[in-house]
Motif scaffolding. Structure first.
Motif, PDB file in Angstrom:
ATOM      1  N   ASN A   1       1.034  -1.218   0.073  1.00 10.89           N
ATOM      2  CA  ASN A   1      -0.034   0.064  -0.119  1.00 10.89           C
ATOM      3  C   ASN A   1       1.023   1.188   0.151  1.00 10.89           C
ATOM      4  O   ASN A   1       1.064   1.755   0.999  1.00 10.89           O
ATOM      5  CB  ASN A   1      -0.937  -0.045   1.122  1.00 10.89           C
ATOM      6  N   THR A   2       1.272   1.722  -1.162  1.00 13.14           N
ATOM      7  CA  THR A   2       1.963   2.677  -1.222  1.00 13.14           C
ATOM      8  C   THR A   2       1.251   4.032  -1.121  1.00 13.14           C
ATOM      9  O   THR A   2       0.130   4.273  -1.578  1.00 13.14           O
ATOM     10  CB  THR A   2       2.691   2.863  -2.859  1.00 13.14           C
ATOM     11  N   ASP A   3       1.979   4.969  -0.411  1.00 11.35           N
ATOM     12  CA  ASP A   3       1.318   6.381  -0.247  1.00 11.35           C
ATOM     13  C   ASP A   3       1.264   7.194  -1.603  1.00 11.35           C
ATOM     14  O   ASP A   3       2.151   7.064  -2.323  1.00 11.35           O
ATOM     15  CB  ASP A   3       1.895   7.156   0.817  1.00 11.35           C
ATOM     16  N   TYR A   4      -0.059   7.603  -2.157  1.00 18.75           N
ATOM     17  CA  TYR A   4      -0.184   8.103  -3.274  1.00 18.75           C
ATOM     18  C   TYR A   4      -1.165   9.294  -2.968  1.00 18.75           C
ATOM     19  O   TYR A   4      -2.013   9.302  -2.851  1.00 18.75           O
ATOM     20  CB  TYR A   4      -0.705   7.087  -4.360  1.00 18.75           C
ATOM     21  N   THR A   5      -0.666  10.642  -3.525  1.00 21.26           N
ATOM     22  CA  THR A   5      -1.411  11.738  -3.733  1.00 21.26           C
ATOM     23  C   THR A   5      -1.608  12.142  -5.027  1.00 21.26           C
ATOM     24  O   THR A   5      -0.701  12.302  -5.677  1.00 21.26           O
ATOM     25  CB  THR A   5      -0.762  12.743  -2.850  1.00 21.26           C
ATOM     26  N   ALA A   6      -2.706  12.327  -5.550  1.00 22.66           N
ATOM     27  CA  ALA A   6      -3.382  12.909  -6.473  1.00 22.66           C
ATOM     28  C   ALA A   6      -3.023  14.298  -6.830  1.00 22.66           C
ATOM     29  O   ALA A   6      -2.541  14.931  -5.808  1.00 22.66           O
ATOM     30  CB  ALA A   6      -4.721  12.867  -6.907  1.00 22.66           C
ATOM     31  N   PRO A   7      -2.813  14.718  -8.178  1.00 26.04           N
ATOM     32  CA  PRO A   7      -2.291  16.188  -8.448  1.00 26.04           C
ATOM     33  C   PRO A   7      -3.353  17.323  -7.459  1.00 26.04           C
ATOM     34  O   PRO A   7      -2.864  18.378  -7.263  1.00 26.04           O
ATOM     35  CB  PRO A   7      -2.594  16.407  -9.812  1.00 26.04           C
ATOM     36  N   ASP A   8      -4.464  17.038  -7.299  1.00 24.12           N
ATOM     37  CA  ASP A   8      -5.348  17.882  -6.439  1.00 24.12           C
ATOM     38  C   ASP A   8      -5.259  17.769  -5.059  1.00 24.12           C
ATOM     39  O   ASP A   8      -5.868  18.442  -4.190  1.00 24.12           O
ATOM     40  CB  ASP A   8      -6.770  17.750  -6.965  1.00 24.12           C
ATOM     41  N   GLY A   9      -4.235  16.997  -4.573  1.00 24.16           N
ATOM     42  CA  GLY A   9      -4.023  16.892  -3.333  1.00 24.16           C
ATOM     43  C   GLY A   9      -4.646  15.626  -2.452  1.00 24.16           C
ATOM     44  O   GLY A   9      -4.649  15.433  -1.218  1.00 24.16           O
ATOM     45  N   ARG A  10      -5.526  15.120  -3.175  1.00 27.52           N
ATOM     46  CA  ARG A  10      -6.139  13.823  -2.512  1.00 27.52           C
ATOM     47  C   ARG A  10      -5.336  12.672  -2.262  1.00 27.52           C
ATOM     48  O   ARG A  10      -4.817  12.328  -2.966  1.00 27.52           O
ATOM     49  CB  ARG A  10      -7.342  13.663  -3.074  1.00 27.52           C
ATOM     50  N   HIS A  11      -5.526  12.082  -1.030  1.00 32.60           N
ATOM     51  CA  HIS A  11      -4.776  10.907  -0.693  1.00 32.60           C
ATOM     52  C   HIS A  11      -5.676   9.891  -1.343  1.00 32.60           C
ATOM     53  O   HIS A  11      -6.795   9.570  -0.985  1.00 32.60           O
ATOM     54  CB  HIS A  11      -4.791  10.911   0.695  1.00 32.60           C
ATOM     55  N   LEU A  12      -4.989   8.967  -1.953  1.00 32.36           N
ATOM     56  CA  LEU A  12      -5.680   7.879  -2.698  1.00 32.36           C
ATOM     57  C   LEU A  12      -5.228   6.635  -2.172  1.00 32.36           C
ATOM     58  O   LEU A  12      -4.008   6.406  -1.997  1.00 32.36           O
ATOM     59  CB  LEU A  12      -5.669   8.038  -4.222  1.00 32.36           C
ATOM     60  N   ASN A  13      -6.036   5.457  -2.222  1.00 30.60           N
ATOM     61  CA  ASN A  13      -5.616   4.111  -1.889  1.00 30.60           C
ATOM     62  C   ASN A  13      -6.245   3.183  -3.097  1.00 30.60           C
ATOM     63  O   ASN A  13      -7.197   3.468  -3.682  1.00 30.60           O
ATOM     64  CB  ASN A  13      -6.496   3.703  -0.743  1.00 30.60           C
ATOM     65  N   ILE A  14      -5.601   1.877  -3.145  1.00 26.49           N
ATOM     66  CA  ILE A  14      -6.003   0.912  -4.079  1.00 26.49           C
ATOM     67  C   ILE A  14      -6.410  -0.119  -3.205  1.00 26.49           C
ATOM     68  O   ILE A  14      -5.846  -0.641  -2.437  1.00 26.49           O
ATOM     69  CB  ILE A  14      -4.806   0.562  -5.032  1.00 26.49           C
ATOM     70  N   TRP A  15      -7.760  -0.244  -3.256  1.00 26.84           N
ATOM     71  CA  TRP A  15      -8.568  -1.522  -2.680  1.00 26.84           C
ATOM     72  C   TRP A  15      -8.561  -2.619  -3.300  1.00 26.84           C
ATOM     73  O   TRP A  15      -8.374  -2.577  -4.683  1.00 26.84           O
ATOM     74  CB  TRP A  15      -9.916  -1.089  -2.037  1.00 26.84           C
ATOM     75  N   ALA A  16      -8.961  -3.818  -2.663  1.00 22.59           N
ATOM     76  CA  ALA A  16      -9.176  -5.046  -3.375  1.00 22.59           C
ATOM     77  C   ALA A  16     -10.425  -4.929  -4.329  1.00 22.59           C
ATOM     78  O   ALA A  16     -11.510  -4.110  -3.747  1.00 22.59           O
ATOM     79  CB  ALA A  16      -9.516  -6.081  -2.462  1.00 22.59           C
ATOM     80  N   ALA A  17     -10.407  -5.490  -5.281  1.00 23.05           N
ATOM     81  CA  ALA A  17     -11.549  -5.410  -6.408  1.00 23.05           C
ATOM     82  C   ALA A  17     -11.379  -6.304  -7.208  1.00 23.05           C
ATOM     83  O   ALA A  17     -10.475  -7.140  -7.573  1.00 23.05           O
ATOM     84  CB  ALA A  17     -11.123  -4.005  -7.339  1.00 23.05           C
ATOM     85  N   GLU A  18     -12.781  -6.780  -7.647  1.00 27.07           N
ATOM     86  CA  GLU A  18     -13.044  -8.013  -8.536  1.00 27.07           C
ATOM     87  C   GLU A  18     -12.451  -7.823 -10.026  1.00 27.07           C
ATOM     88  O   GLU A  18     -12.819  -6.514 -10.402  1.00 27.07           O
ATOM     89  CB  GLU A  18     -14.391  -8.690  -8.507  1.00 27.07           C
ATOM     90  N   VAL A  19     -11.798  -8.714 -10.680  1.00 25.18           N
ATOM     91  CA  VAL A  19     -11.450  -8.364 -12.114  1.00 25.18           C
ATOM     92  C   VAL A  19     -12.073  -9.586 -12.873  1.00 25.18           C
ATOM     93  O   VAL A  19     -11.979 -10.442 -12.332  1.00 25.18           O
ATOM     94  CB  VAL A  19      -9.963  -7.902 -12.158  1.00 25.18           C
ATOM     95  N   THR A  20     -12.270  -9.114 -14.028  1.00 25.64           N
ATOM     96  CA  THR A  20     -12.664 -10.230 -15.135  1.00 25.64           C
ATOM     97  C   THR A  20     -11.457 -10.345 -16.195  1.00 25.64           C
ATOM     98  O   THR A  20     -10.572  -9.397 -16.177  1.00 25.64           O
ATOM     99  CB  THR A  20     -13.774  -9.985 -16.223  1.00 25.64           C
TER     100      THR A  20
END
Length: 321
Positions: A172-191
């Protein structure tokens, strides 16, 4: 005789989990020093001599002083990253940061006679998901079929063969969007069709989705295991739905308990936060183990038991209970 050696809690200022343990130790009259290694050198100083007698000297914070030869135990929680002095930039800053990590961090990792919960280097070793899953399987825990790949065709093949399949980040890498929002990548179903050629840009973890009836967080503190059933999550990742969750203690099956203890021993851990899915047949499927996971959001009747178990371990490091 009273034990006047300090318990060191290595963490940043805003750590509610550590706050609970510190409050419990204070109530018991146990000397505690809160230390954030990331505050070096702004408000933390180091003066330690190493010779044939072992390390001696002191680490000082803005308000406290630690005799490095007389530390009872260390609770390694969530310290800030090591950093350089203000105003230093570029390669000089990296050099100062590395010296802090291997100097102050090296001393904190080599306190003679101290009991660690957990040792920071053991935390690091146990953070790699491929090592977690392979060790868990070897110790007798059930894990869902899992693929780690950077090959699009192989990922699509796995999703077709083992679907439904979920994607999870390996870290879980810290990631900040250009607008300053802190984003996370969550578990998600894929096909299969949703897996693109961008898979080749980094390793990706794909895992067969467990047909679960609920989630389980098992918090281990030495020999003590605290199983908590988590119900009410409307989606795949319960961390997105804290306001909808219900928690209840759940007994830990003997085979799971035995395997969890074997897992902790394999990584030389005292503490671990294990995430499971419970299927309709009563099988516990391990997703991962965070060696330094959170637990303070549980209701008081659950957090209180975990707090006391951690305080016991730090106060009486030679006693196994």
């Amino acid at each position: 005789m009273a034990d006047d050696r300090h318990v060191v809690v290595a963490t940043r200022l805003d750590d509610v989990t550590a706050d609970l343990v510190i409050a419990e130790l204070n109530e018991r009259g146990v000397p505690v020093v809160r230390l954030d290694p990331g505050d070096f050198p702004s408000s933390v100083t180091l003066d330690v001599l190493l010779d044939e007698g072992g390390p001696c000297g002191r680490i000082r914070t803005a308000t406290r002083s630690i005799d490095v030869s007389a530390v009872r135990s260390v609770y390694w929680r969530r310290p800030s990253p090591y950093s350089a002095p203000a105003g230093i930039r570029g390669d000089e800053a990296q050099w100062c940061t590395d010296q802090a990590r291997y100097g102050l961090g090296g001393v904190l990792g080599a306190l003679p006679g101290a009991h660690y919960v957990n040792h920071p280097w053991r935390n690091r070793d146990a953070e790699y998901k491929p090592a977690q899953l392979s060790t868990a399987a070897r110790c007798g825990l059930q894990i869902p079929p899992t693929l780690i790949t950077s090959d699009q065709a192989r990922a699509r093949e796995f999703a077709a063969d083992y679907g439904p399949v979920v994607y999870k980040p390996l870290w879980n890498t810290d990631y900040t969007a250009p607008d300053g929002r802190h984003l996370n990548i969550w578990a998600a179903e894929v096909t299969p069709d949703s897996i693109t050629a961008q898979v080749s840009m980094a390793p990706h973890l794909f895992q067969q989705r467990v047909d679960k009836i609920c989630d389980i967080r098992l918090t281990a503190v030495g020999e003590n295991l605290f199983g908590v059933r988590i119900d009410g999550a409307p989606g795949l990742d319960w961390r997105l739905h804290y306001d909808k969750l219900a928690y209840s203690p759940i007994p830990v099956p003997s085979d799971v308990a035995k395997a969890v203890h074997a897992y902790l021993d394999a990584f030389s851990l005292v503490f671990g936060a294990f995430d499971f899915g419970l299927d309709r047949d009563g099988h516990w499927w391990l997703y991962e183990c965070n060696p330094n996971g959170q637990w303070a959001w549980f209701p008081d009747h659950i957090t209180g038991r975990i707090t006391r178990a951690l305080a016991d371990r730090l106060q009486h490091p030679g006693v196994r209970r």
